[in-house]
Design a protein around this motif. Structure first.
Motif, short mmCIF file in Angstrom:
data_model
loop_
_atom_site.label_atom_id
_atom_site.label_comp_id
_atom_site.label_asym_id
_atom_site.label_seq_id
_atom_site.Cartn_x
_atom_site.Cartn_y
_atom_site.Cartn_z
N THR A 21 0.80 -1.23 0.00
CA THR A 21 0.00 0.00 0.00
C THR A 21 0.83 1.28 0.00
N GLN A 22 2.05 1.22 0.53
CA GLN A 22 2.88 2.42 0.64
C GLN A 22 4.15 2.35 -0.22
N ASN A 23 4.28 1.25 -0.95
CA ASN A 23 5.40 1.09 -1.88
C ASN A 23 6.76 1.20 -1.20
N ILE A 24 6.84 0.67 0.03
CA ILE A 24 8.14 0.67 0.71
C ILE A 24 8.98 -0.50 0.20
N GLN A 25 10.27 -0.43 0.44
CA GLN A 25 11.17 -1.54 0.12
C GLN A 25 11.23 -2.46 1.32
N LEU A 26 10.92 -3.73 1.11
CA LEU A 26 10.92 -4.71 2.20
C LEU A 26 12.02 -5.74 1.94
N ASP A 27 12.98 -5.81 2.86
CA ASP A 27 14.09 -6.75 2.72
C ASP A 27 14.13 -7.70 3.92
N PHE A 28 14.58 -8.92 3.66
CA PHE A 28 14.66 -9.93 4.71
C PHE A 28 16.12 -10.29 4.97
N VAL A 29 16.52 -10.14 6.23
CA VAL A 29 17.87 -10.53 6.61
C VAL A 29 17.89 -12.05 6.83
N ASN A 30 18.99 -12.68 6.49
CA ASN A 30 19.10 -14.13 6.61
C ASN A 30 19.11 -14.58 8.07
N VAL A 31 18.57 -15.77 8.31
CA VAL A 31 18.69 -16.43 9.61
C VAL A 31 19.26 -17.82 9.38
N ASP A 32 19.97 -18.35 10.38
CA ASP A 32 20.54 -19.68 10.24
C ASP A 32 19.58 -20.75 10.74
N GLY A 54 17.70 -20.09 13.91
CA GLY A 54 16.84 -18.93 13.99
C GLY A 54 17.58 -17.68 14.41
N SER A 55 18.92 -17.72 14.34
CA SER A 55 19.73 -16.56 14.71
C SER A 55 19.94 -15.67 13.50
N VAL A 56 19.91 -14.37 13.73
CA VAL A 56 20.04 -13.39 12.65
C VAL A 56 21.50 -13.30 12.19
N ASP A 57 21.68 -13.25 10.87
CA ASP A 57 23.00 -13.08 10.27
C ASP A 57 23.37 -11.60 10.37
N LEU A 58 24.22 -11.24 11.33
CA LEU A 58 24.56 -9.85 11.58
C LEU A 58 25.37 -9.24 10.43
N ILE A 59 26.17 -10.05 9.78
CA ILE A 59 26.95 -9.56 8.64
C ILE A 59 26.01 -9.19 7.50
N HIS A 60 25.01 -10.02 7.27
CA HIS A 60 24.04 -9.72 6.21
C HIS A 60 23.22 -8.48 6.55
N LEU A 61 22.88 -8.32 7.83
CA LEU A 61 22.13 -7.14 8.26
C LEU A 61 22.94 -5.87 7.97
N ALA A 62 24.21 -5.89 8.34
CA ALA A 62 25.07 -4.73 8.10
C ALA A 62 25.20 -4.45 6.60
#
Length: 377
Positions: A111-122, A125-133
């Motif tokens: 509805t708002q045309n935002i960019q939605l990105d998904f950071v990887n998890v292993d 279920g832990s977030v990939d901090l390198i990918h987030l950065a």
């Protein structure tokens, strides 16, 4: 056999002292907080005192707390406000968030045309901090990072301080769905500068239908609900006075007894893991839910070495209440989106059950549950 309740990540039993506060409020404090007469002033004063007391637990000011109908509304209020009012054009999240976040982000994307990105998890279920950065370093837009503090299905704990540092480095806003953490883990928001958090009282032995959103000072709030000027204009609707006071009491009890309750519940989880391993070495624990340092002490997600679609039903018929995923999906034929994301094909095909504990859970109940699981397997 007396019914056994092991679904505390879905909701918790209301504490007796909380019931007393709610009952007293219903009898003695029934004025509308917006009314200017003495009954209204008394109700308004009670709500504002509760707001101040709740804020103190997180080392924030009362003006930064907005009362809501629970965690889902709080997540919606924060995410929609970030896009519609704060100029956010990109949201970074994971595919294992609660649907209160995932579905809201998807709605905003459409509805708002935002960019939605998904950071990887292993696989834990832990977030990939390198990918987030990497996602943040390559962003050209004002960005909001939305990552839950404790996953509601597998209990994985987010390294919240590291996420704060990464977001600060790249000038991104940080929202965390902290529903499974509030009342179970202490949080000093002066030292851990999260911009937005949420809470739901029924997750820490308070009433259902009440929670709060925290907005760090300096952010204006555009309301989702219109029609009044309650909550300093942030949320129109007559305040749920009795439940707010019940939430205040539940939070006080939770933090007054935090270490004692944590040690007790953690001992139950350790005992349960030990007994399950004695049933079969092929029993696995999804994510890192068996790791006491990396997962919540209240949640254990178990993958059994069989495909038994009737296991949850059989446990229920035996008087044992558990969950196969988040309670928000119960009754549907949709499997857990969290487990689908982290498990390989073989494990995903086996039956997984989420067990979650509270201060009211007993060792005897764990023993009975293990006995019944052994029979069913």
């Amino acid at each position: 056999m007396k019914p056994i309740y092991l679904d505390n990540a879905a909701t918790t039993q209301i504490d007796e002292e909380v019931k007393e506060v709610i009952n007293t409020s219903m009898i003695e404090n029934y004025g509308n907080p917006s009314s200017t007469h003495q009954f209204g002033r008394k109700a308004k004063s009670s709500v504002e005192t509760a707001r101040k007391n709740i804020a103190k637990h997180f080392n924030v000011t009362a003006s930064e707390i907005v009362f809501t109908a629970g965690g889902t509304e709080a997540d919606n209020l924060i995410l929609k406000n970030a896009v519609l009012n704060l100029g956010v054009k990109q949201i970074i999240t994971t595919k294992i968030e609660h649907h209160a976040v995932l579905h809201t982000c998807e709605f905003l994307e459409k509805t708002q045309n935002i960019q939605l990105d998904f950071v990887n998890v292993d696989e834990f279920g832990s977030v990939d901090l390198i990918h987030l950065a990497k996602l943040l370093s390559g962003s050209e837009h004002k960005t909001l990072v939305s990552l839950m503090h404790i996953n509601n299905e597998i209990g994985t704990i987010l390294p919240i301080d590291e996420i704060c540092s990464i977001c600060k480095k790249y000038d991104a806003l940080f929202h965390s769905d902290t529903v499974q953490a509030i009342g179970h883990y202490s949080m000093d928001l002066k030292n851990t500068p999260i911009d937005f958090i949420v809470a739901s009282a029924h997750k820490f032995h308070g009433p259902k239908g009440v929670g709060f959103a925290y907005f760090r000072k300096g952010f204006g709030i555009l309301p989702m609900l219109h029609g009044g000027d309650q909550e300093r204009g942030a949320r129109s609707s007559t305040e749920n006075v009795h439940s707010i006071l019940g939430m205040e009491k539940a939070l006080q009890l939770a933090y007054n007894n935090l270490e004692k309750d944590k040690n007790y519940i953690e001992s139950l989880k350790v005992y349960f893991i030990y007994e399950l391993k004695n049933i079969s070495n092929d029993i696995q624990f999804n994510g890192c839910s068996s790791d006491l340092d990396k997962s919540s002490y209240t949640i254990l997600n178990v993958c059994f070495p069989v495909k038994n679609e009737m296991l949850l039903f059989s446990l229920d018929m035996a008087g044992i209440a558990v969950s196969g995923g988040s309670a928000c999906q119960s009754g549907s034929n949709i499997g857990s989106h969290v487990l689908a994301e982290i498990l390989d094909e073989n494990d995903a095909d086996n039956t997984s059950v989420r067990f979650s504990f509270s201060k009211f859970t007993t060792k005897e109940e764990i023993t009975e549950t293990v006995k019944k699981i052994k029979e069913l397997l």
